[in-house]
Motif scaffolding. Structure first.
Motif, PDB file in Angstrom:
ATOM      1  N   UNK A 196      37.335  41.915  43.086  1.00  0.00           N
ATOM      2  CA  UNK A 196      38.197  41.535  41.970  1.00  0.00           C
ATOM      3  C   UNK A 196      38.729  42.750  41.208  1.00  0.00           C
ATOM      4  N   UNK A 197      37.909  43.780  41.065  1.00  0.00           N
ATOM      5  CA  UNK A 197      38.299  44.974  40.314  1.00  0.00           C
ATOM      6  C   UNK A 197      38.897  46.051  41.216  1.00  0.00           C
ATOM      7  N   UNK A 198      39.180  45.717  42.449  1.00  0.00           N
ATOM      8  CA  UNK A 198      39.799  46.621  43.422  1.00  0.00           C
ATOM      9  C   UNK A 198      38.986  47.902  43.606  1.00  0.00           C
ATOM     10  N   UNK A 199      37.668  47.767  43.539  1.00  0.00           N
ATOM     11  CA  UNK A 199      36.779  48.897  43.786  1.00  0.00           C
ATOM     12  C   UNK A 199      36.734  49.926  42.680  1.00  0.00           C
ATOM     13  N   UNK A 200      37.100  49.538  41.473  1.00  0.00           N
ATOM     14  CA  UNK A 200      37.141  50.485  40.349  1.00  0.00           C
ATOM     15  C   UNK A 200      36.170  50.084  39.239  1.00  0.00           C
ATOM     16  N   UNK A 201      35.692  51.087  38.532  1.00  0.00           N
ATOM     17  CA  UNK A 201      34.801  50.882  37.392  1.00  0.00           C
ATOM     18  C   UNK A 201      35.575  50.202  36.260  1.00  0.00           C
ATOM     19  N   UNK A 202      34.932  49.279  35.568  1.00  0.00           N
ATOM     20  CA  UNK A 202      35.603  48.568  34.481  1.00  0.00           C
ATOM     21  C   UNK A 202      35.828  49.462  33.263  1.00  0.00           C
ATOM     22  N   UNK A 203      35.140  50.583  33.163  1.00  0.00           N
ATOM     23  CA  UNK A 203      35.292  51.470  32.016  1.00  0.00           C
ATOM     24  C   UNK A 203      36.213  52.659  32.287  1.00  0.00           C
TER      25      UNK A 203
END
Length: 89
Positions: free
Chosen positions: A16-23
């Motif tokens: 869902x986050x395309x493999x990226x950290x939410x911060x």
């Protein structure tokens, strides 16, 4: 949360986050090997509203963060911490 559910949510949030950290927005490493989980960019489950402040383990309160951000967030609110990590101040 048991291991099987934790793995599922990490995989789902990774997608869902395309493999990226939410911060910080950096790419994270999705792994289940213990020695890779100690790396700074290993994917971890993060409670947006901290459990210490009354947050729950409900999936709507979970996001994927890199280990570095998860370890350094401390008591900060998730939205202000995101702005700080992305140099938006």
């Amino acid at each position: 949360m048991d291991t099987r559910a934790g793995r599922y949510f990490r995989w789902l949030l990774f997608w869902q986050q395309q493999g990226r950290c939410c911060y910080c927005g950096e790419h994270v490493l999705l792994t289940y090997r213990p020695y890779d989980a100690a790396r700074p960019y290993a994917a971890t489950l993060e409670h947006l509203h901290r459990r210490a402040d009354g947050g729950t383990g409900h999936p709507s309160n979970l996001a994927m963060a890199c280990k570095r951000c998860n370890d350094t967030r401390g008591e900060r609110d998730w939205l202000s911490y995101t702005s700080w990590r992305r140099d938006e101040f």
